[in-house]
Structures are given as structure tokens and as C-alpha cells.
Design a protein around this motif. Structure first.
Motif, PDB file in Angstrom:
ATOM      1  N   TRP A 184       0.865  -1.181   0.000  1.00 42.71           N
ATOM      2  CA  TRP A 184       0.000   0.000   0.000  1.00 42.71           C
ATOM      3  C   TRP A 184       0.902   1.232   0.000  1.00 42.71           C
ATOM      4  N   LEU A 185       0.622   2.150  -0.881  1.00 45.07           N
ATOM      5  CA  LEU A 185       1.424   3.372  -0.978  1.00 45.07           C
ATOM      6  C   LEU A 185       0.810   4.457  -0.117  1.00 45.07           C
ATOM      7  N   LYS A 186       1.643   5.436   0.225  1.00 43.67           N
ATOM      8  CA  LYS A 186       1.134   6.529   1.071  1.00 43.67           C
ATOM      9  C   LYS A 186       0.054   7.317   0.337  1.00 43.67           C
ATOM     10  N   SER A 187       0.211   7.451  -0.970  1.00 40.93           N
ATOM     11  CA  SER A 187      -0.861   8.024  -1.789  1.00 40.93           C
ATOM     12  C   SER A 187      -0.729   7.391  -3.167  1.00 40.93           C
ATOM     13  N   ALA A 188      -1.778   7.508  -3.951  1.00 45.30           N
ATOM     14  CA  ALA A 188      -1.822   6.771  -5.209  1.00 45.30           C
ATOM     15  C   ALA A 188      -0.653   7.106  -6.126  1.00 45.30           C
ATOM     16  N   ASP A 189      -0.190   8.344  -6.084  1.00 43.34           N
ATOM     17  CA  ASP A 189       0.891   8.735  -6.996  1.00 43.34           C
ATOM     18  C   ASP A 189       2.243   8.735  -6.285  1.00 43.34           C
ATOM     19  N   SER A 190       2.283   8.132  -5.123  1.00 49.19           N
ATOM     20  CA  SER A 190       3.504   8.164  -4.330  1.00 49.19           C
ATOM     21  C   SER A 190       4.381   6.953  -4.630  1.00 49.19           C
ATOM     22  N   THR A 191       5.651   7.089  -4.360  1.00 52.38           N
ATOM     23  CA  THR A 191       6.536   5.925  -4.395  1.00 52.38           C
ATOM     24  C   THR A 191       6.931   5.549  -2.976  1.00 52.38           C
ATOM     25  N   GLN A 192       6.279   6.192  -2.009  1.00 52.77           N
ATOM     26  CA  GLN A 192       6.563   5.872  -0.613  1.00 52.77           C
ATOM     27  C   GLN A 192       5.585   4.812  -0.120  1.00 52.77           C
ATOM     28  N   VAL A 193       6.139   3.812   0.543  1.00 53.78           N
ATOM     29  CA  VAL A 193       5.329   2.677   0.975  1.00 53.78           C
ATOM     30  C   VAL A 193       4.716   2.956   2.341  1.00 53.78           C
ATOM     31  N   GLU A 194       3.422   2.721   2.443  1.00 55.61           N
ATOM     32  CA  GLU A 194       2.722   2.876   3.717  1.00 55.61           C
ATOM     33  C   GLU A 194       2.781   1.557   4.511  1.00 55.61           C
ATOM     34  N   LEU A 195       2.402   0.499   3.857  1.00 50.41           N
ATOM     35  CA  LEU A 195       2.395  -0.827   4.482  1.00 50.41           C
ATOM     36  C   LEU A 195       2.876  -1.856   3.476  1.00 50.41           C
ATOM     37  N   LEU A 265       4.145  -8.229   8.427  1.00 48.83           N
ATOM     38  CA  LEU A 265       3.670  -6.860   8.189  1.00 48.83           C
ATOM     39  C   LEU A 265       4.820  -5.903   8.468  1.00 48.83           C
ATOM     40  N   GLU A 266       5.213  -5.147   7.464  1.00 51.26           N
ATOM     41  CA  GLU A 266       6.256  -4.128   7.632  1.00 51.26           C
ATOM     42  C   GLU A 266       5.566  -2.774   7.692  1.00 51.26           C
ATOM     43  N   THR A 267       5.852  -2.033   8.727  1.00 49.52           N
ATOM     44  CA  THR A 267       5.185  -0.742   8.910  1.00 49.52           C
ATOM     45  C   THR A 267       6.009   0.145   9.824  1.00 49.52           C
ATOM     46  N   ASP A 268       5.808   1.430   9.706  1.00 54.41           N
ATOM     47  CA  ASP A 268       6.469   2.364  10.621  1.00 54.41           C
ATOM     48  C   ASP A 268       5.630   2.571  11.882  1.00 54.41           C
ATOM     49  N   ARG A 269       4.487   1.939  11.940  1.00 54.24           N
ATOM     50  CA  ARG A 269       3.580   2.185  13.063  1.00 54.24           C
ATOM     51  C   ARG A 269       4.032   1.423  14.306  1.00 54.24           C
ATOM     52  N   SER A 270       3.334   1.712  15.401  1.00 49.25           N
ATOM     53  CA  SER A 270       3.671   1.081  16.678  1.00 49.25           C
ATOM     54  C   SER A 270       3.192  -0.366  16.695  1.00 49.25           C
ATOM     55  N   LEU A 271       3.652  -1.100  17.711  1.00 49.91           N
ATOM     56  CA  LEU A 271       3.200  -2.481  17.869  1.00 49.91           C
ATOM     57  C   LEU A 271       1.685  -2.540  18.025  1.00 49.91           C
ATOM     58  N   GLU A 272       1.140  -1.638  18.813  1.00 45.38           N
ATOM     59  CA  GLU A 272      -0.307  -1.639  19.045  1.00 45.38           C
ATOM     60  C   GLU A 272      -1.058  -1.469  17.720  1.00 45.38           C
TER      61      GLU A 272
END
Lengths: 282, 189
Positions: A184-195, A265-272
Motif C-alpha cells: 500500500w502506498l502513502k498516496s496513489a501517486d507516491s513511491t513511498q510505501v505505507e504498508l 507486516l512491515e510498517t512504521d507504526r507502533s506495535l499496538e
């Protein structure tokens, strides 16, 4: 077989308690247990992961390959570390090692000089152990339907966070088994990965080396089942028929199982937050 | 070489000796965990953790006593802790609710007996944990009364009285919910 009379009707008077007990014991004797797995081999590896002359002690081929990689990896100065313990979640083995300087993308891994059968119909990672910097650099981009076909199982994704929707990119690789990667990208035109969510079937053997220090607690739970949460930079290796490929992982990773599939799952989010995402998969 | 000799070798750092002991007892440990958790992967993890924990606690073990009950006590504690997790427990109950006997034999008679054993297990699962454990140890794993007492860390007389009560309650569960276990079977093969 010494069959006792079957379980006696429960309304029998107390003087038949012995008969009831014997019948329970006889019936319990016929219980069909699953085959006992190789506990001794795994415990040995956890206690002493170095190769031994008595490796043939019921260890499976994949396990032997795993230990061979440990030796190979320890031979590389940059990654040399003492293996302290081993965790396993489904297809993923995690060796907890003494902390070392942060691994770099240039860490060389020697290839085994053997002839390699080619497998062209399926996407594979490059035969050279070129580290992959981003999920978006993965080969084998495909559709969800094709990824499901390769995985042999329906692909489920998180319902959380709200509005996440279907993944923006889908990849499927053959790494000794099928690995499907949903991005999942941060936005549709982004190259940054959200998840990034990876789904590994149980033929895959993936290995990680993770720096362990007192006080670290990698164990957690997803839907009440054991899971592992990794936050430090670490490398993941996949074993393939052609050799292994390494990849540096930079974000937080939650690893758990659903049925016979292993999820990462790779993510920058917290464990919770990561746990909430994982538990929303449907 | 006795089991006590092997235990002493392990204390001296001999992991080969520990491997022999694991191979001797891994089946009982795995089976108890499986009976308590109903999931082979969970049972495998518990069995591994049991032998890791036992290895690191071996100095506290009295080598003059049999090892198996001590290992089973550790395994039961670990499995009990795992089961205590509410989410895990709900998952377990849901899984049990849809569990069907696995096809395990192509011999019809054996299949029938195994189906009965499966039904018995499901009946035992409806008892309180304390009743379940004593039935698993005494009847499924076929420990002696003395070994069961060691594993549960209670007196042999207590084992007998608890078993008596647990069997009585099991009888009630069978009466209510498991008619397959009432069915008359031929007494001889």
C-alpha cells in the motif's frame, strides 16, 4: 489388541466405577495423536546452533540448509555474531544474535558454486544475492487473482486502517514456496510505501538474524497466537533452489500465522497499531 | 547408563546427553501439550520451550527422581499459561467446536475406536482444567499414580481422590453430550 468392553453407560451404579475407569483408560489408549515433531533437533539448534557431526539425527533437509547458512553467515566478518536463541513463527526462523554494527546493504553473501536449474515460468528474485531496498523493487508484479493462484489460497488483507482498500501493488515470487507481497502506498501517486504485507506459504524457509539484548521482548500475540515483533534493522534471507537472497529490512515487522500461512507486516507504526492491522485481516 | 547419569552429564554441559533425554521424553511432552491445547503447532512450541526451560533449570531438579513427571509438570504449566490468554482460549474453543475426528486409519475397527477416543477427548475438554490434566496424565499418557502425583506435585492419595471425582464428572458429561461413547461395542475382537 486387548479391547475392554466399551464405555459403560453413565447411569451405572458406583460399584461399576472400576469398570468405567478401565473403559476410559482403554478408550484413551486409542487416541490418534499427530506425529511428534523433531523437538530434539530444534532444541539442539537453540542450545548450540553450530554444526555437529551428528546432524543426521532426524533433522530435515531444510534444517541442514539453515545451519549451513548460519556457518556461511558467521564466516562473513560484518555479520559474525553469536547465535543466542532461535524463535520460529511458521515459515520464518529468527536467530537472536549478539548485537553487531548495523548491517549494511553491501554485505556480501557467497554463493554456492553449484549448477543451478532454471525456473523461468515463475518470477524469482535475482540469483545474485542483491539486497532489495524497497518492496517496490521486487520482481514478479502481478494481479491479485494470479497471486491467489500461485499461493493456492485466497488472499486476505486488513480492514484497518479505515479506507485502506485493496493493495496498490501485488507481487508474487517463488522462493522455494510462494511469497505474495501486498504493498500500500502513502498516496496513489507516491513511491513511498505505507504498508507491506507478505504472505508466505509453508514451503518457504525464511531466516532472520536479529540483534538481541537483555530487556528486549520480541514475543507478542495476534489473535491470541504467538507472534514476533522486530524493530531493529535486520536482514532476512530466503532459501531458494538457486541459493539464498538477502534483503535488509528497515521498518518494524510483525510476524504471525493464520492457518498454514505466515504473515509479515512491515510498517512504521507502533506495535499496538500493527497488531490492530494484523487482527483486522479478513 | 541411567537417566540420572545423563542428567549429571547435561549439568556438566553435555548437550548430547540432553538430546538423548529429549528423544526419550519428547513424545510424552508433545502429546500432553497437544491434549491441553488441541493444536499441533502450539504443542510443538510448548514442547520446545519445555526442554529449553528444563535445560536451564536442571540444577533445581533432583536427579534421583524420574525426569518425565518433572518435564510434564513444566509442559503443563506452559500450556496452562498459553491457554489462559483469553483470545487464545476463545480461539481454542472455537476450533474445538468445529473439530472433526481426523481420518487416521483404514481399518474400520481401529477407526471406530479412534473416533471414540476423539470423542472422549472432547468430553474431557468440557471438564475443569484440573480434571482434564489428571485424566490426560493418568489415562491418555498412562502414567502411574505415583508418576501422576510427581507431575502434579501432589500426594498419591490426592491423585486417587481427584481421579475419582474427575471420572464422575466425566461420566456426567458423557451422559449429556456424547452418546457415541455409550454405544455397546463387542467385548472381543
Amino acid at each position: 489388541m486387548n479391547d475392554q468392553p466399551t464405555l459403560t453407560p453413565p447411569e451405572l451404579p458406583n460399584e461399576n466405577a472400576e469398570k468405567w475407569e478401565a473403559a476410559v483408560q482403554d478408550t484413551a489408549r486409542h487416541f490418534a495423536y499427530p506425529p511428534t515433531p523433531d523437538i530434539a533437533g530444534v532444541v539442539r539448534a537453540r542450545l548450540n546452533p553450530l554444526p555437529r557431526r551428528r546432524l543426521a539425527h532426524g533433522l530435515r533437509l531444510a534444517w541442514a540448509a539453515l545451519l549451513a547458512l548460519v556457518v556461511m553467515t558467521l564466516a562473513v566478518p560484518e555479520t559474525r555474531a553469536f547465535v543466542l536463541d532461535m524463535l520460529r513463527i511458521g515459515a520464518v526462523r529468527i536467530f537472536l544474535v549478539e548485537p553487531t554494527p548495523t548491517p549494511t546493504l553491501s554485505t556480501p553473501i557467497e554463493e554456492t558454486p553449484t549448477s543451478r536449474p532454471t525456473r523461468t515460468p515463475r518470477a524469482t528474485l535475482p540469483p545474485d544475492p542483491t539486497p532489495i531496498r524497497s518492496s517496490l523493487d521486487l520482481p514478479g508484479q502481478t494481479t491479485l487473482a494470479d497471486a491467489e493462484r500461485q499461493l493456492g489460497s485466497p488472499i486476505l488483507w486488513p480492514a484497518y486502517p479505515p479506507g485502506l482498500g485493496a493493495p496498490d501493488r501485488v507481487y508474487a515470487q517463488w522462493l522455494g514456496g510462494t511469497v505474495v507481497t501486498l504493498v500500500w502506498l502513502k498516496s496513489a501517486d507516491s513511491t513511498q510505501v505505507e504498508l507491506t504485507l507478505q504472505i508466505l506459504n509453508n514451503q518457504v524457509v525464511a531466516t532472520k538474524y536479529y540483534p538481541w539484548e537483555d530487556g528486549n521482548d520480541q514475543l507478542t500475540e495476534v489473535n491470541g497466537r504467538r507472534a514476533v515483533w522486530l524493530t531493529d534493522v535486520h536482514e532476512v534471507f530466503f532459501f531458494t533452489p538457486d541459493g539464498q537472497v538477502s534483503r535488509l529490512v528497515d521498518g518494524n515487522v510483525l510476524i504471525w500465522e493464520i492457518g498454514h500461512l505466515t504473515y509479515r507486516l512491515e510498517t512504521d507504526r507502533s506495535l499496538e497499531e500493527a497488531t490492530r492491522i494484523a487482527e483486522s485481516i479478513q | 547408563m541411567t537417566e540420572a547419569d545423563l542428567v549429571n552429564q547435561v549439568r556438566g554441559g553435555d548437550t548430547d546427553a540432553w538430546e538423548i533425554l529429549i528423544l526419550t521424553h519428547q513424545e510424552a511432552v508433545f502429546r500432553l501439550a497437544y491434549l491441553m491445547l488441541g493444536d499441533a503447532r502450539d504443542a510443538e512450541e510448548i514442547a520446545q520451550d519445555t526442554f529449553m526451560r528444563a535445560y536451564h533449570s536442571l540444577d533445581t531438579f533432583d536427579a534421583a527422581r524420574p525426569l518425565r513427571p518433572w518435564l510434564l509438570r513444566i509442559a503443563a504449566n506452559l500450556a496452562r499459561n498459553r491457554r489462559r490468554s483469553l483470545g487464545r482460549y476463545i480461539h481454542h474453543v472455537a476450533r474445538m467446536a468445529r473439530l472433526n475426528p481426523e481420518p487416521v486409519s483404514d481399518v474400520e475397527h481401529d477407526a471406530a475406536r479412534r473416533a471414540e477416543a476423539q470423542a472422549l477427548w472432547r468430553a474431557v475438554q468440557q471438564l475443569e482444567p484440573v480434571d482434564q490434566e489428571i485424566i490426560y496424565l493418568r489415562f491418555f499418557l498412562e502414567l502411574s499414580v505415583e508418576e501422576t502425583a510427581e507431575a502434579l506435585n501432589i500426594a498419591t492419595g490426592t491423585v486417587k481422590s481427584r481421579l475419582h471425582r474427575a471420572l464422575g464428572r466425566l461420566r456426567g458429561v458423557v451422559a449429556s453430550n456424547f452418546p457415541i461413547l455409550w454405544k455397546e461395542q463387542p467385548a472381543d475382537e
